[in-house]
Design an enzyme around this catalytic site. Structure first.
Site, mmCIF file in Angstrom:
data_model
loop_
_atom_site.group_PDB
_atom_site.id
_atom_site.type_symbol
_atom_site.label_atom_id
_atom_site.label_comp_id
_atom_site.label_asym_id
_atom_site.label_seq_id
_atom_site.Cartn_x
_atom_site.Cartn_y
_atom_site.Cartn_z
ATOM 1 N N LEU A 156 0.845 -1.202 0.000
ATOM 2 C CA LEU A 156 0.000 0.000 0.000
ATOM 3 C C LEU A 156 0.880 1.252 0.000
ATOM 4 O O LEU A 156 0.726 2.139 0.833
ATOM 5 C CB LEU A 156 -0.959 -0.015 1.196
ATOM 6 C CG LEU A 156 -2.260 0.754 0.966
ATOM 7 C CD1 LEU A 156 -3.171 0.039 -0.019
ATOM 8 C CD2 LEU A 156 -2.998 0.977 2.287
ATOM 9 N N GLY A 157 1.803 1.304 -0.968
ATOM 10 C CA GLY A 157 2.563 2.536 -1.210
ATOM 11 C C GLY A 157 1.683 3.480 -2.024
ATOM 12 O O GLY A 157 0.459 3.362 -2.034
ATOM 13 N N ILE A 159 1.226 3.711 -5.239
ATOM 14 C CA ILE A 159 0.453 3.033 -6.288
ATOM 15 C C ILE A 159 -0.619 2.146 -5.669
ATOM 16 O O ILE A 159 -1.787 2.181 -6.083
ATOM 17 C CB ILE A 159 1.399 2.238 -7.219
ATOM 18 C CG1 ILE A 159 2.265 3.216 -8.030
ATOM 19 C CG2 ILE A 159 0.600 1.325 -8.149
ATOM 20 C CD1 ILE A 159 3.374 2.556 -8.843
ATOM 21 N N ARG A 234 5.917 -6.260 -10.387
ATOM 22 C CA ARG A 234 7.051 -6.828 -11.103
ATOM 23 C C ARG A 234 6.832 -8.327 -11.222
ATOM 24 O O ARG A 234 6.309 -8.974 -10.300
ATOM 25 C CB ARG A 234 8.357 -6.599 -10.332
ATOM 26 C CG ARG A 234 8.919 -5.192 -10.457
ATOM 27 C CD ARG A 234 9.460 -4.926 -11.865
ATOM 28 N NE ARG A 234 10.179 -3.677 -11.969
ATOM 29 C CZ ARG A 234 9.648 -2.530 -12.402
ATOM 30 N NH1 ARG A 234 8.390 -2.474 -12.782
ATOM 31 N NH2 ARG A 234 10.391 -1.447 -12.509
ATOM 32 N N ASP A 258 0.609 -7.473 -16.259
ATOM 33 C CA ASP A 258 1.284 -6.450 -17.071
ATOM 34 C C ASP A 258 2.795 -6.631 -17.009
ATOM 35 O O ASP A 258 3.524 -5.985 -17.747
ATOM 36 C CB ASP A 258 0.906 -5.054 -16.544
ATOM 37 C CG ASP A 258 1.469 -3.931 -17.413
ATOM 38 O OD1 ASP A 258 1.265 -3.995 -18.647
ATOM 39 O OD2 ASP A 258 2.122 -3.009 -16.880
ATOM 40 N N GLU A 263 10.887 -10.425 -19.065
ATOM 41 C CA GLU A 263 10.360 -9.581 -20.147
ATOM 42 C C GLU A 263 11.425 -9.342 -21.217
ATOM 43 O O GLU A 263 12.600 -9.204 -20.872
ATOM 44 C CB GLU A 263 9.911 -8.232 -19.575
ATOM 45 C CG GLU A 263 8.761 -8.386 -18.612
ATOM 46 C CD GLU A 263 8.402 -7.094 -17.900
ATOM 47 O OE1 GLU A 263 8.956 -6.037 -18.241
ATOM 48 O OE2 GLU A 263 7.581 -7.155 -16.978
ATOM 49 N N HIS A 281 3.809 -4.691 -20.176
ATOM 50 C CA HIS A 281 4.413 -3.734 -19.232
ATOM 51 C C HIS A 281 4.123 -2.294 -19.681
ATOM 52 O O HIS A 281 5.041 -1.537 -20.014
ATOM 53 C CB HIS A 281 5.927 -3.970 -19.121
ATOM 54 C CG HIS A 281 6.523 -3.343 -17.891
ATOM 55 N ND1 HIS A 281 7.563 -3.891 -17.185
ATOM 56 C CD2 HIS A 281 6.208 -2.201 -17.223
ATOM 57 C CE1 HIS A 281 7.881 -3.105 -16.158
ATOM 58 N NE2 HIS A 281 7.068 -2.068 -16.166
HETATM 59 C C1 8YV Z 1 8.181 1.668 -17.105
HETATM 60 C C2 8YV Z 1 8.362 0.863 -14.669
HETATM 61 O O1 8YV Z 1 7.550 0.741 -17.911
HETATM 62 O O2 8YV Z 1 8.235 2.701 -13.211
HETATM 63 C C3 8YV Z 1 8.723 1.603 -13.430
HETATM 64 O O3 8YV Z 1 9.528 1.095 -12.655
HETATM 65 O O4 8YV Z 1 8.600 -0.284 -14.767
HETATM 66 C C4 8YV Z 1 7.631 1.540 -15.755
HETATM 67 O O5 8YV Z 1 7.086 2.736 -15.443
HETATM 68 C C5 8YV Z 1 9.580 1.696 -17.494
HETATM 69 O O6 8YV Z 1 10.488 1.927 -16.486
HETATM 70 C C6 8YV Z 1 9.733 2.653 -18.649
HETATM 71 O O7 8YV Z 1 11.029 2.973 -18.964
#
Ligand code: 8YV
Length: 313
Positions: A156-157, A159, A234, A258, A263, A281
């Site tokens: 719960l940061g 985001i 992640r 996502d 990846e 992503h």
């Molecule tokens: C991006 C991310 O896709 O914020 C992050 O850590 O993984 C994403 O926002 C990525 O870093 C875009 O360069």
């Protein structure tokens, strides 16, 4: 501002706005376009001229590259994830590491909600159904209701909190994380308890040693055959093998992902599963947010340059 031109290594593609901003400030080497052999040759001749590495959160910067750059002073991350940079190692080399906090929070939360609705209501499959002309042969099977579900947020940061605020409009929200917070959601210290109490488990925690594969077979079993997993954090947070096994065996209703462990490679077992919604992503990938992210990266680099390009003290 120190207007000395110096070299920046660019480790992945960026928006035209960011690439133009980088070129205006640095001699930019598009590192990701060089072969390993070309990189070694280039380093042997030019490494001391590099003061900045600019990279994505999903790409980071290896210790080997840091160690090969004696004048490196900053790793500017275009994103918020620091999981691909060894922070203690960077600190030991006086390399500062910057991110783009705040500006992508809403987009990631919006995508999490979109994935939940897309997954439970079967939007991608329904779109494919109409495009294929299959509607003329009959209706699609019924989907699952979103409103009224119990949502569990892992982390719960900023985001996670933005996701929780949105999901509270749909149903009860609970969360887990390192500590209880002053929020109107139920706290579960234990992820297994949260999974048991949730219909939809949404991952929004950072990837680090303590969160690696925390979503394992036991957590998926606790979520259960009516449960759904959504990951905008992640790939490393989830044991992908256990996820595939649970989906294949029908021990989990579905997943919307996502992010992935390796990846841009996504296991065939996920790509061919009818129980998943997959996106590449893209949680922060909107025109508006990428403008703001580019500007924050450039501000971070400018602050570093204004300090005289020397490594952090
Ligand atoms: C991006 C991310 O896709 O914020 C992050 O850590 O993984 C994403 O926002 C990525 O870093 C875009 O360069």
């Amino acid at each position: 501002m120190n207007d000395l031109r110096t070299i920046a290594l660019q480790l992945c593609p960026f928006s035209p706005r960011l690439e133009a901003g980088l070129s205006a400030r640095f001699d930019v080497i598009r590192w990701f376009e060089l072969s390993e052999g070309e990189q070694s040759t280039w380093l042997a001749a030019q490494a001391p001229g590099v003061h900045a590495v600019v990279t994505g959160g999903h790409v980071g910067c290896s210790n080997a590259l840091m160690a090969a750059l004696p004048s490196l002073g900053i790793i500017a991350i275009h994103g918020v994830g620091v999981d691909k940079v060894d922070l203690p190692f960077a600190r030991s080399r006086n390399v500062r590491v910057t991110t783009t906090p705040g500006v992508l929070t809403e987009d990631v939360a919006d995508l999490a909600v979109g994935l939940i609705i897309g997954l439970l209501r079967g939007i991608p499959a329904s779109d494919a159904y109409v495009r294929a002309g299959s509607w003329e042969q009959g209706d699609r099977p019924l989907a699952r209701k979103v409103s009224g579900r119990r949502f569990g947020v892992v982390g719960l940061g900023h985001i996670g909190a933005a996701i929780a605020a949105r999901l509270a409009a749909f149903g009860p929200v609970a969360y887990t994380g390192p500590q209880r917070k002053e929020v109107p959601y139920a706290f579960h210290a234990d992820l297994l308890d949260l999974a048991r109490a949730s219909d939809v488990l949404v991952l929004a925690c950072p990837a680090n040693a303590s969160t690696r594969h925390i979503v394992n077979a036991a957590v998926l079993a606790a979520l259960g055959e009516e449960g759904y997993l959504v990951n905008v954090a992640r790939g490393a947070v989830v044991d992908e093998g256990a996820l595939v096994a649970a989906l294949d065996a029908g021990r989990l209703a579905g997943a919307a992902l996502d992010v992935f462990e390796n990846e841009p490679h996504v296991p065939e077992a996920l790509r061919s599963s009818s129980r998943v919604v997959l996106t590449p992503h893209m949680a922060s990938a909107t025109v508006e947010t990428r403008i703001r992210m580019a500007d924050v990266v450039l501000e971070n680099l400018d602050a570093f340059r204004a300090g005289g390009l020397s490594p952090a003290q």
